[in-house]
Design a protein around this motif. Sequence first.
Motif, PDB file in Angstrom:
ATOM      1  N   LYS A  84      13.686  14.406  -0.270  1.00 52.31           N
ATOM      2  CA  LYS A  84      12.490  13.588  -0.463  1.00 52.31           C
ATOM      3  C   LYS A  84      11.259  14.442  -0.734  1.00 52.31           C
ATOM      4  CE  LYS A  84       9.568  10.217   1.909  1.00 52.31           C
ATOM      5  NZ  LYS A  84       9.365   9.446   3.169  1.00 52.31           N
ATOM      6  N   GLU A  85      11.170  15.588  -0.028  1.00 56.86           N
ATOM      7  CA  GLU A  85       9.996  16.443  -0.145  1.00 56.86           C
ATOM      8  C   GLU A  85       9.908  17.162  -1.484  1.00 56.86           C
ATOM      9  OE1 GLU A  85      10.274  19.122   3.085  1.00 56.86           O
ATOM     10  OE2 GLU A  85       9.900  17.592   4.608  1.00 56.86           O
ATOM     11  N   SER A  86      11.058  17.402  -2.099  1.00 58.93           N
ATOM     12  CA  SER A  86      11.076  18.207  -3.314  1.00 58.93           C
ATOM     13  C   SER A  86      10.688  17.353  -4.521  1.00 58.93           C
ATOM     14  CB  SER A  86      12.461  18.821  -3.527  1.00 58.93           C
ATOM     15  OG  SER A  86      12.461  19.628  -4.675  1.00 58.93           O
ATOM     16  N   MET A  87       9.476  17.511  -4.987  1.00 52.82           N
ATOM     17  CA  MET A  87       8.980  16.721  -6.110  1.00 52.82           C
ATOM     18  C   MET A  87       9.826  16.948  -7.358  1.00 52.82           C
ATOM     19  SD  MET A  87       6.384  15.022  -4.947  1.00 52.82           S
ATOM     20  CE  MET A  87       5.518  14.537  -6.437  1.00 52.82           C
ATOM     21  N   SER A  88      10.339  18.175  -7.544  1.00 51.28           N
ATOM     22  CA  SER A  88      11.079  18.511  -8.753  1.00 51.28           C
ATOM     23  C   SER A  88      12.384  17.746  -8.865  1.00 51.28           C
ATOM     24  CB  SER A  88      11.369  20.011  -8.796  1.00 51.28           C
ATOM     25  OG  SER A  88      10.177  20.749  -8.760  1.00 51.28           O
ATOM     26  N   LEU A  89      12.902  17.272  -7.735  1.00 56.30           N
ATOM     27  CA  LEU A  89      14.198  16.597  -7.762  1.00 56.30           C
ATOM     28  C   LEU A  89      14.088  15.119  -8.107  1.00 56.30           C
ATOM     29  CD1 LEU A  89      16.071  18.057  -4.692  1.00 56.30           C
ATOM     30  CD2 LEU A  89      16.775  18.211  -7.066  1.00 56.30           C
ATOM     31  N   ARG A  90      12.916  14.554  -8.043  1.00 53.65           N
ATOM     32  CA  ARG A  90      12.795  13.095  -8.135  1.00 53.65           C
ATOM     33  C   ARG A  90      13.295  12.553  -9.467  1.00 53.65           C
ATOM     34  NH1 ARG A  90       7.394  11.334  -4.720  1.00 53.65           N
ATOM     35  NH2 ARG A  90       7.993  12.421  -2.821  1.00 53.65           N
ATOM     36  N   ASP A  91      13.050  13.290 -10.531  1.00 60.30           N
ATOM     37  CA  ASP A  91      13.511  12.825 -11.834  1.00 60.30           C
ATOM     38  C   ASP A  91      15.008  13.023 -12.014  1.00 60.30           C
ATOM     39  OD1 ASP A  91      10.997  12.020 -12.565  1.00 60.30           O
ATOM     40  OD2 ASP A  91      10.498  13.928 -13.530  1.00 60.30           O
ATOM     41  N   LEU A  92      15.613  13.886 -11.165  1.00 59.03           N
ATOM     42  CA  LEU A  92      17.039  14.161 -11.287  1.00 59.03           C
ATOM     43  C   LEU A  92      17.877  13.154 -10.519  1.00 59.03           C
ATOM     44  CD1 LEU A  92      17.016  18.045 -10.812  1.00 59.03           C
ATOM     45  CD2 LEU A  92      16.991  16.773 -12.955  1.00 59.03           C
ATOM     46  N   ILE A  93      17.322  12.641  -9.436  1.00 55.98           N
ATOM     47  CA  ILE A  93      18.078  11.731  -8.583  1.00 55.98           C
ATOM     48  C   ILE A  93      17.866  10.312  -9.080  1.00 55.98           C
ATOM     49  CG2 ILE A  93      18.403  10.886  -6.234  1.00 55.98           C
ATOM     50  CD1 ILE A  93      17.400  13.580  -5.257  1.00 55.98           C
ATOM     51  N   THR A  94      18.826   9.794  -9.810  1.00 55.46           N
ATOM     52  CA  THR A  94      18.638   8.507 -10.489  1.00 55.46           C
ATOM     53  C   THR A  94      19.640   7.452 -10.056  1.00 55.46           C
ATOM     54  OG1 THR A  94      20.025   9.315 -12.305  1.00 55.46           O
ATOM     55  CG2 THR A  94      17.633   9.591 -12.533  1.00 55.46           C
ATOM     56  N   GLY A  95      20.479   7.726  -9.088  1.00 58.56           N
ATOM     57  CA  GLY A  95      21.451   6.737  -8.678  1.00 58.56           C
ATOM     58  C   GLY A  95      22.412   7.279  -7.648  1.00 58.56           C
ATOM     59  N   GLU A  96      23.374   6.441  -7.276  1.00 56.55           N
ATOM     60  CA  GLU A  96      24.317   6.778  -6.215  1.00 56.55           C
ATOM     61  C   GLU A  96      25.089   8.052  -6.515  1.00 56.55           C
ATOM     62  OE1 GLU A  96      28.328   4.811  -4.258  1.00 56.55           O
ATOM     63  OE2 GLU A  96      26.740   3.502  -4.988  1.00 56.55           O
ATOM     64  N   LYS A  97      25.540   8.228  -7.769  1.00 53.88           N
ATOM     65  CA  LYS A  97      26.355   9.386  -8.100  1.00 53.88           C
ATOM     66  C   LYS A  97      25.559  10.679  -8.003  1.00 53.88           C
ATOM     67  CE  LYS A  97      30.115   7.157  -8.761  1.00 53.88           C
ATOM     68  NZ  LYS A  97      31.212   7.282  -7.770  1.00 53.88           N
ATOM     69  N   SER A  98      24.281  10.644  -8.374  1.00 57.18           N
ATOM     70  CA  SER A  98      23.441  11.836  -8.261  1.00 57.18           C
ATOM     71  C   SER A  98      23.244  12.215  -6.798  1.00 57.18           C
ATOM     72  CB  SER A  98      22.083  11.591  -8.924  1.00 57.18           C
ATOM     73  OG  SER A  98      22.226  11.360 -10.296  1.00 57.18           O
ATOM     74  N   ILE A  99      22.994  11.217  -5.961  1.00 54.47           N
ATOM     75  CA  ILE A  99      22.821  11.476  -4.536  1.00 54.47           C
ATOM     76  C   ILE A  99      24.123  11.984  -3.931  1.00 54.47           C
ATOM     77  CG2 ILE A  99      22.406  10.347  -2.306  1.00 54.47           C
ATOM     78  CD1 ILE A  99      20.434   8.497  -3.856  1.00 54.47           C
ATOM     79  N   GLN A 100      25.237  11.394  -4.325  1.00 56.63           N
ATOM     80  CA  GLN A 100      26.542  11.825  -3.838  1.00 56.63           C
ATOM     81  C   GLN A 100      26.788  13.283  -4.197  1.00 56.63           C
ATOM     82  OE1 GLN A 100      30.367  10.846  -5.912  1.00 56.63           O
ATOM     83  NE2 GLN A 100      30.610   9.449  -4.181  1.00 56.63           N
ATOM     84  N   ALA A 101      26.488  13.668  -5.432  1.00 55.09           N
ATOM     85  CA  ALA A 101      26.689  15.047  -5.866  1.00 55.09           C
ATOM     86  C   ALA A 101      25.792  15.993  -5.082  1.00 55.09           C
ATOM     87  CB  ALA A 101      26.425  15.170  -7.360  1.00 55.09           C
ATOM     88  N   PHE A 102      24.553  15.581  -4.851  1.00 60.16           N
ATOM     89  CA  PHE A 102      23.606  16.395  -4.100  1.00 60.16           C
ATOM     90  C   PHE A 102      24.109  16.653  -2.672  1.00 60.16           C
ATOM     91  CE2 PHE A 102      19.901  17.121  -1.513  1.00 60.16           C
ATOM     92  CZ  PHE A 102      19.070  17.896  -2.298  1.00 60.16           C
ATOM     93  N   LEU A 103      24.523  15.587  -1.990  1.00 62.01           N
ATOM     94  CA  LEU A 103      25.033  15.725  -0.630  1.00 62.01           C
ATOM     95  C   LEU A 103      26.315  16.551  -0.606  1.00 62.01           C
ATOM     96  CD1 LEU A 103      24.445  12.106   0.712  1.00 62.01           C
ATOM     97  CD2 LEU A 103      23.220  14.172   1.391  1.00 62.01           C
ATOM     98  N   ASN A 104      27.152  16.360  -1.611  1.00 61.73           N
ATOM     99  CA  ASN A 104      28.411  17.099  -1.702  1.00 61.73           C
ATOM    100  C   ASN A 104      28.160  18.601  -1.735  1.00 61.73           C
ATOM    101  OD1 ASN A 104      31.125  17.753  -2.120  1.00 61.73           O
ATOM    102  ND2 ASN A 104      30.958  17.498  -4.329  1.00 61.73           N
ATOM    103  N   VAL A 105      27.188  19.010  -2.535  1.00 63.21           N
ATOM    104  CA  VAL A 105      26.869  20.439  -2.646  1.00 63.21           C
ATOM    105  C   VAL A 105      26.426  21.008  -1.309  1.00 63.21           C
ATOM    106  CG1 VAL A 105      25.235  22.102  -3.620  1.00 63.21           C
ATOM    107  CG2 VAL A 105      26.316  20.414  -5.101  1.00 63.21           C
ATOM    108  N   TYR A 106      25.508  20.322  -0.637  1.00 63.33           N
ATOM    109  CA  TYR A 106      24.917  20.900   0.564  1.00 63.33           C
ATOM    110  C   TYR A 106      25.768  20.707   1.818  1.00 63.33           C
ATOM    111  CZ  TYR A 106      21.155  22.405  -2.248  1.00 63.33           C
ATOM    112  OH  TYR A 106      20.453  23.056  -3.222  1.00 63.33           O
ATOM    113  N   LEU A 107      26.559  19.676   1.870  1.00 64.06           N
ATOM    114  CA  LEU A 107      27.529  19.578   2.956  1.00 64.06           C
ATOM    115  C   LEU A 107      28.634  20.604   2.761  1.00 64.06           C
ATOM    116  CD1 LEU A 107      27.822  15.683   3.312  1.00 64.06           C
ATOM    117  CD2 LEU A 107      26.716  17.267   4.905  1.00 64.06           C
ATOM    118  N   GLY A 108      28.898  20.967   1.507  1.00 68.92           N
ATOM    119  CA  GLY A 108      29.951  21.930   1.194  1.00 68.92           C
ATOM    120  C   GLY A 108      29.600  23.367   1.478  1.00 68.92           C
TER     121      GLY A 108
END
Length: 211
Positions: A84-108
């Motif tokens: 949420k804090e990262s302004m640069s990510l807001r345009d990249l996160i556009t739906g469920e799949k983007s959020i899923q990929a983001f969480l996948n990377v950092y949980l991994g």
Amino acid sequence: DPENFKSLLFYLGLLTVKGPEKDKLRLEIPNETVRRLYYDYIEKAYRETGIFNLDLDRYGDLMTGMAYDGKWKPLLEFITGRMKESMSLRDLITGEKSIQAFLNVYLGLTNLYIIHVERELNKGYADIVMEPFIARYEGIKYSYILEIKYIKAGVAPKDEQVRRLKSQAEEQLRSYSIDKKYRKIIGKTDPIKIVLVFSGHELIDMTDVNE
């Protein structure tokens, strides 16, 4: 071009052919070593470009609490808060799949769990399954399934849409959790089922599901 990108990942050995699926060819990450190298690379790239900065010491402490003490909220709040804090990510996160990929990377990034995305369980597909790496860390006490729901930005947490999505996710998680293969991979750990509801890039609801 997405097709060229997939071909590049295959050529570099980051993807391999699993087999045909309907009228397409299914690709997968070939092994856990490649998975971890791949995600390490992504994490370093994010840090170097300043898109998303992660305190890995803090992350490690929170992940340990999640694995051994069942304290899952602090880690998920930590990751989604940085999102949420990262302004640069807001345009990249556009739906469920983007959020899923983001969480996948950092949980991994942890060694405590093996992360599965879209894992087939009981004739459905769980968004994220955190399989405890019991072979290496016998003391892990908790395993996790995460179901992600997404609605457009600006929807309030108490909106009727949120209630319906949560109810749907809860039923899905209960179904996934009784899958025989899933019960086998989690061993004697206690399974925790979590619903995450996002409105745009913002997490607006996070709930664990009772049996």
